[in-house]
Design a protein around this motif. Structure first.
Motif, PDB file in Angstrom:
ATOM      1  N   UNK A  29       0.516  -1.307   0.158  1.00  0.00           N
ATOM      2  CA  UNK A  29      -0.282   0.439   0.247  1.00  0.00           C
ATOM      3  C   UNK A  29       0.950   0.994  -0.190  1.00  0.00           C
ATOM      4  N   UNK A  30       2.411   0.880   0.345  1.00  0.00           N
ATOM      5  CA  UNK A  30       3.063   1.988   0.539  1.00  0.00           C
ATOM      6  C   UNK A  30       3.425   2.904  -0.760  1.00  0.00           C
ATOM      7  N   UNK A 204      -5.353  -3.078  16.543  1.00  0.00           N
ATOM      8  CA  UNK A 204      -5.296  -3.428  15.047  1.00  0.00           C
ATOM      9  C   UNK A 204      -6.427  -3.927  14.395  1.00  0.00           C
ATOM     10  N   UNK A 205      -7.005  -5.094  14.327  1.00  0.00           N
ATOM     11  CA  UNK A 205      -7.810  -5.589  13.630  1.00  0.00           C
ATOM     12  C   UNK A 205      -9.151  -4.595  13.282  1.00  0.00           C
ATOM     13  N   UNK A 206      -9.135  -3.610  15.311  1.00  0.00           N
ATOM     14  CA  UNK A 206     -10.681  -3.403  14.910  1.00  0.00           C
ATOM     15  C   UNK A 206     -10.777  -2.557  14.974  1.00  0.00           C
ATOM     16  N   UNK A 207      -9.036  -2.395  14.513  1.00  0.00           N
ATOM     17  CA  UNK A 207      -9.244  -0.833  14.087  1.00  0.00           C
ATOM     18  C   UNK A 207      -9.078  -0.911  12.538  1.00  0.00           C
ATOM     19  N   UNK A 208      -9.271  -1.521  11.463  1.00  0.00           N
ATOM     20  CA  UNK A 208      -8.834  -2.052  10.782  1.00  0.00           C
ATOM     21  C   UNK A 208     -10.336  -2.047  10.313  1.00  0.00           C
ATOM     22  N   UNK A 209     -11.250  -2.443  11.160  1.00  0.00           N
ATOM     23  CA  UNK A 209     -12.387  -2.796  11.032  1.00  0.00           C
ATOM     24  C   UNK A 209     -13.113  -1.418  11.051  1.00  0.00           C
ATOM     25  N   UNK A 210     -13.040  -0.444  11.981  1.00  0.00           N
ATOM     26  CA  UNK A 210     -13.535   0.473  11.865  1.00  0.00           C
ATOM     27  C   UNK A 210     -12.997   1.785  11.171  1.00  0.00           C
ATOM     28  N   UNK A 211     -11.769   1.695   9.706  1.00  0.00           N
ATOM     29  CA  UNK A 211     -11.566   2.101   9.133  1.00  0.00           C
ATOM     30  C   UNK A 211     -12.698   1.779   7.950  1.00  0.00           C
ATOM     31  N   UNK A 212     -12.841   0.675   7.866  1.00  0.00           N
ATOM     32  CA  UNK A 212     -13.547   0.049   6.828  1.00  0.00           C
ATOM     33  C   UNK A 212     -14.517   1.203   6.542  1.00  0.00           C
ATOM     34  N   UNK A 213     -15.199   1.386   7.510  1.00  0.00           N
ATOM     35  CA  UNK A 213     -16.813   1.800   8.300  1.00  0.00           C
ATOM     36  C   UNK A 213     -16.837   3.548   7.528  1.00  0.00           C
ATOM     37  N   UNK A 217     -13.273   0.198   0.805  1.00  0.00           N
ATOM     38  CA  UNK A 217     -12.403  -0.867  -0.258  1.00  0.00           C
ATOM     39  C   UNK A 217     -10.968  -0.627   0.417  1.00  0.00           C
ATOM     40  N   UNK A 218      -9.666  -0.994   0.702  1.00  0.00           N
ATOM     41  CA  UNK A 218      -8.621  -0.630   0.333  1.00  0.00           C
ATOM     42  C   UNK A 218      -7.876  -0.072  -0.791  1.00  0.00           C
ATOM     43  N   UNK A 219      -8.572   1.577  -0.696  1.00  0.00           N
ATOM     44  CA  UNK A 219      -7.908   2.294  -0.912  1.00  0.00           C
ATOM     45  C   UNK A 219      -7.044   2.973  -0.642  1.00  0.00           C
ATOM     46  N   UNK A 223      -5.659   3.188   3.411  1.00  0.00           N
ATOM     47  CA  UNK A 223      -4.368   2.885   4.101  1.00  0.00           C
ATOM     48  C   UNK A 223      -3.774   4.145   5.114  1.00  0.00           C
ATOM     49  N   UNK A 224      -4.274   5.009   4.805  1.00  0.00           N
ATOM     50  CA  UNK A 224      -3.578   6.721   5.274  1.00  0.00           C
ATOM     51  C   UNK A 224      -4.678   6.521   6.238  1.00  0.00           C
ATOM     52  N   UNK A 225      -6.016   6.211   6.361  1.00  0.00           N
ATOM     53  CA  UNK A 225      -6.239   6.512   7.985  1.00  0.00           C
ATOM     54  C   UNK A 225      -6.008   5.355   8.674  1.00  0.00           C
ATOM     55  N   UNK A 226      -5.646   4.507   8.238  1.00  0.00           N
ATOM     56  CA  UNK A 226      -4.996   3.692   9.341  1.00  0.00           C
ATOM     57  C   UNK A 226      -4.034   4.275   9.640  1.00  0.00           C
ATOM     58  N   UNK A 227      -3.265   4.636   8.744  1.00  0.00           N
ATOM     59  CA  UNK A 227      -1.309   5.802   9.324  1.00  0.00           C
ATOM     60  C   UNK A 227      -2.023   6.634  10.451  1.00  0.00           C
ATOM     61  N   UNK A 228      -3.194   6.878  10.282  1.00  0.00           N
ATOM     62  CA  UNK A 228      -3.346   8.193  11.475  1.00  0.00           C
ATOM     63  C   UNK A 228      -3.729   7.169  12.827  1.00  0.00           C
TER      64      UNK A 228
END
Length: 250
Positions: A29-30, A204-213, A217-219, A223-228
């Motif tokens: 993703x990076x 990590x898994x919980x935040x991953x799903x929260x970012x999907x809300x 998609x894995x856009x 990934x920017x949200x995950x990094x934040x």
């Protein structure tokens, strides 16, 4: 979307001597042109490469590390020779929140059957020693602890998900190929066996799903949200991937 236990991928392979070595090509993703190669303890070879990288270029990069990959696979295969299925007997090692605990099975015909975490051991009381019964009691215990732990971790990390107006509903469900998933209506589902992993892996898994809300998609936005919300999440994910075969060992 979901957090897979094994990533969706493009399968490729190459020869090193007489051995055919298969690897999984996944998207890096990076915004980085380097090809990253990881050999996991379960002998999966994962190659992260930019989406626009040519397959031949990726293959050449992997072949250059062929000897290192071969040696890593050889070492991990030796370790796996000593990994046997669970027998659910005293002396076994079982995981909870990333730590190993010795299993102690106590046969007590007149006692209540159940599991206790006591003095660094998982004590399972049964009326009659039976591997199936010990396994059943342990699985029920893990599910109960998962419900409590995941709810608390969701509450703790929710403050980072500024795009959510309310707490999403949480469900616990055993899954064979996913650590977590989320539905279009905003419900998060987590695998109870994730409770065997360290807290940062759960986060990590919980935040991953929260970012999907916010981004289904894995856009790039995802990934920017995950990094934040979780700087350095890549290393946490890598650690969780490396533990998968141990956590899911039955």
């Amino acid at each position: 979307m979901n957090v897979p236990i094994k990533q969706s991928c493009h399968l490729m392979n190459f020869h090193y001597g007489d051995e055919l070595i298969a690897f999984e090509r996944v998207i890096r993703p990076q915004a980085n042109s380097k090809v990253l190669i990881k050999v996991h303890p379960d002998c999966r070879v994962i190659v992260s490469a930019p989406i626009d990288a040519d397959n031949d270029a990726v293959l050449n990069a992997v072949k250059k590390r062929g000897r290192w990959i071969y040696e890593q696979l050889r070492d991990f295969r030796k370790q796996l020779e000593y990994t046997s299925p669970r027998k659910y007997i005293s002396g076994e090692s079982h995981y909870y929140l990333g730590k190993q605990y010795l299993l102690k099975v106590i046969e007590a015909p007149n006692s209540i059957q159940g599991v206790k975490l006591l003095r660094g051991k998982l004590e399972v009381s049964v009326r009659r020693k039976s591997a199936e019964k010990v396994k059943e009691l342990l699985n029920d215990w893990y599910k109960t602890r998962a419900k409590e732990t995941f709810s608390k971790r969701l509450d703790d990390v929710l403050e980072h998900a500024l795009w959510l107006a309310e707490r999403p509903p949480l469900r616990i469900q055993t899954m064979q190929t996913q650590w977590g998933s989320c539905s279009p209506n905003g419900r998060i589902t987590l695998n109870p066996y994730l409770v065997k992993a360290p807290r940062d892996c759960i986060d990590y898994v919980v935040l991953h799903e929260l970012c999907h809300l916010a981004e289904f998609n894995h856009s790039e936005r995802f990934y920017r949200l995950m990094g934040q919300v979780m700087p350095g999440w890549e290393k946490v994910k890598e650690r969780l991937d490396g533990m998968a075969n141990i956590i899911l060992l039955n």
